[in-house]
Design an enzyme around this catalytic site. Sequence first.
Site, PDB file in Angstrom:
ATOM      1  N   LYS A 121      44.550  51.653  35.318  1.00 32.12           N
ATOM      2  CA  LYS A 121      43.267  51.577  36.010  1.00 32.12           C
ATOM      3  C   LYS A 121      42.861  52.976  36.450  1.00 32.12           C
ATOM      4  O   LYS A 121      43.568  53.635  37.217  1.00 32.12           O
ATOM      5  CB  LYS A 121      43.368  50.648  37.226  1.00 32.12           C
ATOM      6  CG  LYS A 121      42.044  50.431  37.937  1.00 32.12           C
ATOM      7  CD  LYS A 121      42.168  49.397  39.036  1.00 32.12           C
ATOM      8  CE  LYS A 121      40.838  49.149  39.720  1.00 32.12           C
ATOM      9  NZ  LYS A 121      40.938  48.123  40.787  1.00 32.12           N
ATOM     10  N   ASP A 226      36.735  41.218  49.213  1.00 32.99           N
ATOM     11  CA  ASP A 226      36.025  41.075  47.934  1.00 32.99           C
ATOM     12  C   ASP A 226      36.676  39.941  47.137  1.00 32.99           C
ATOM     13  O   ASP A 226      36.914  40.057  45.934  1.00 32.99           O
ATOM     14  CB  ASP A 226      36.063  42.382  47.148  1.00 32.99           C
ATOM     15  CG  ASP A 226      35.028  42.403  46.030  1.00 32.99           C
ATOM     16  OD1 ASP A 226      34.143  41.525  46.022  1.00 32.99           O
ATOM     17  OD2 ASP A 226      35.119  43.285  45.166  1.00 32.99           O
TER      18      ASP A 226
END
Length: 462
Positions: A121, A226
Site C-alpha cells: 500500500k 471510516d
Amino acid sequence: MKLDVNVLRYLSKDDFRVLTAVEMGMRNHEIVPAELIERIASLRHGGTYKVLKNLLKHKLLHHDSSKYDGFRLTYLGYDFLAIKTLVNRGVFSSVGRQIGVGKESDIFEVANEDGTIMAMKLHRLGRTSFRAVKSKRDYLKHRSSFSWLYLSRLAALKEFAFMKALQEHGFPVPNAVDCNRHCVIMSLVQGYPFVQVKQLQNPETVFEKIIGIVVRFAEHGLIHCDFNEFNIMIDDDENITIIDFPQMVSVSHRNAEMYFDRDVECIIKFFSKRFNLSFEANADDSDSDAESDAVKPRFSSIKKASGFLDKELYASGFSRKEQDDIEKFTEKIHGSDDEEIEDDEETEDDEDHDSSKLNASDIQNFDALCSLTKDEDDEQSGNIGEVVEDQQNSEEKHEDGSDKVEDDEQDVNPELEQRLAKQRRRAIQVARAGRKTNASRNSYKDKGGKSSHNSKIQKSNW
C-alpha cells in the site's frame, strides 16, 4: 502517476544517492537548491547535474526555477526510494499488478523469494479527490507547514502501528509485515470488498459480527471513523476482515460519540438497502433495552474494560503526554511531602540521640578546642567552661547517687533535661565554629598572605 518498476533496473547507486540527497534537503526546503544537492550527495567523480538530468527524464524529480534553480521529489521518486529499501531488506523481490485505488492510496501485489504474495500500500495524500487533510486528519498536530510526502509518511506509520496492535489483540485485520516511508507491506486478504457482495447466506449473522467488531474497537479505546462497506473484506466462508486504519481516533476524542454512531449507521443503512433487513421493526417489537442495544449499540453503554490501545498508540483525541506530565507532577508532590516528613523525623531522632550520648570524652575534646582558641575567643571559652563544669557536676552527682537510682528517676525534672540538651547543642556549635576559624586563620598564614608578612615585619622591628 503510473508506477513503472522497470525503470529500477536502469538506476545506478549514484542515482539513488542523489534521490536521497534531495529527500534530505526537503526536510527544510520546499525546493532544494542544486548546489545543496551536490554538497549532500558528494559524488566521488562529480556529475551530479548529469544524474539530475537522468532522474528528470524518468519523472522521479520535478524541476522548479521560478525563484531559484531547484528540485523536489515526486511521488514516483519517493516510491522508488521506499521500494529499493524494502528490497534490500529482503521483504519482497518483485512487484506485480495494481489491485486497488483509493482516494489516498494505491495498492499493488508483491511477492518474496518464496513466492508468497503480499499487498503493498502506497499512501498518496494530496490528490484532488482528497485535499482537505489538514481539517479531516490530525497528522500535522501543531505544525503549520507541511508537504504531501511527509503527510503520506505519517499516515503510513500510523496505519502500520494500528494494524500491528490490533493483530496482537485478535482483531480480524491483515498481517502487518513491514513499513518504510509511505509504503506499508501487509498480507494479502483472500476475499472481496463487501460493496461487491450481492447475496449472503446468513446476513443476520454477518451483521452481528460486524457490529461486534465495532463494539470491540470501542472497548479497546478506539473508533474506526471510516467503517463502511468499502473497508470490509469478506471471503467465501463469510469471514470478515477490516482494512484502512490511519483515521482511527480514541474514545476520549471530543467527537467520539458522533464517529461511533456514524459507523453504526453506515452498516445499518447498507444492510437495510442491500439485504432488506428491517432493524426498526425489531427494535420496536423488543421491550427491553438490551435487545435494542444489540441491534444498534449506544456509545454510552460501552465499557472500556478490554484495553487501552488509544493510550499505547497515541490515538487522536488522547493527549497521553499531558496525562503523563500530570501523573509525574502528582507523584513528585506526594514523594517530596513524604521525604520531608521522614527527614524531619530522622533529624529529631538524631538530635535526641546525639544529646543523650554526650559523654566525658566529648567534654575533654571541648576542653582541648577551648585551649586552642583561648587567646582569641575568651567569651566563648568562658561559656564552654561553664557548660563543662555544669556537666561535670551533674555527672559527679549522678555517680554519688548511683545507689538511689530509682528515687532520682522519679524526681527528674523534664525542663532541666531540655535545658541541658540545649546547652550541649550550643557547646557543639561553639566548638565547631572555633575549629573553622582556627583552620581558616592557620591556612591563610601558611599560604603567605599579607597579614602574616606584616606581622613578621613588626616583630623584627620590635
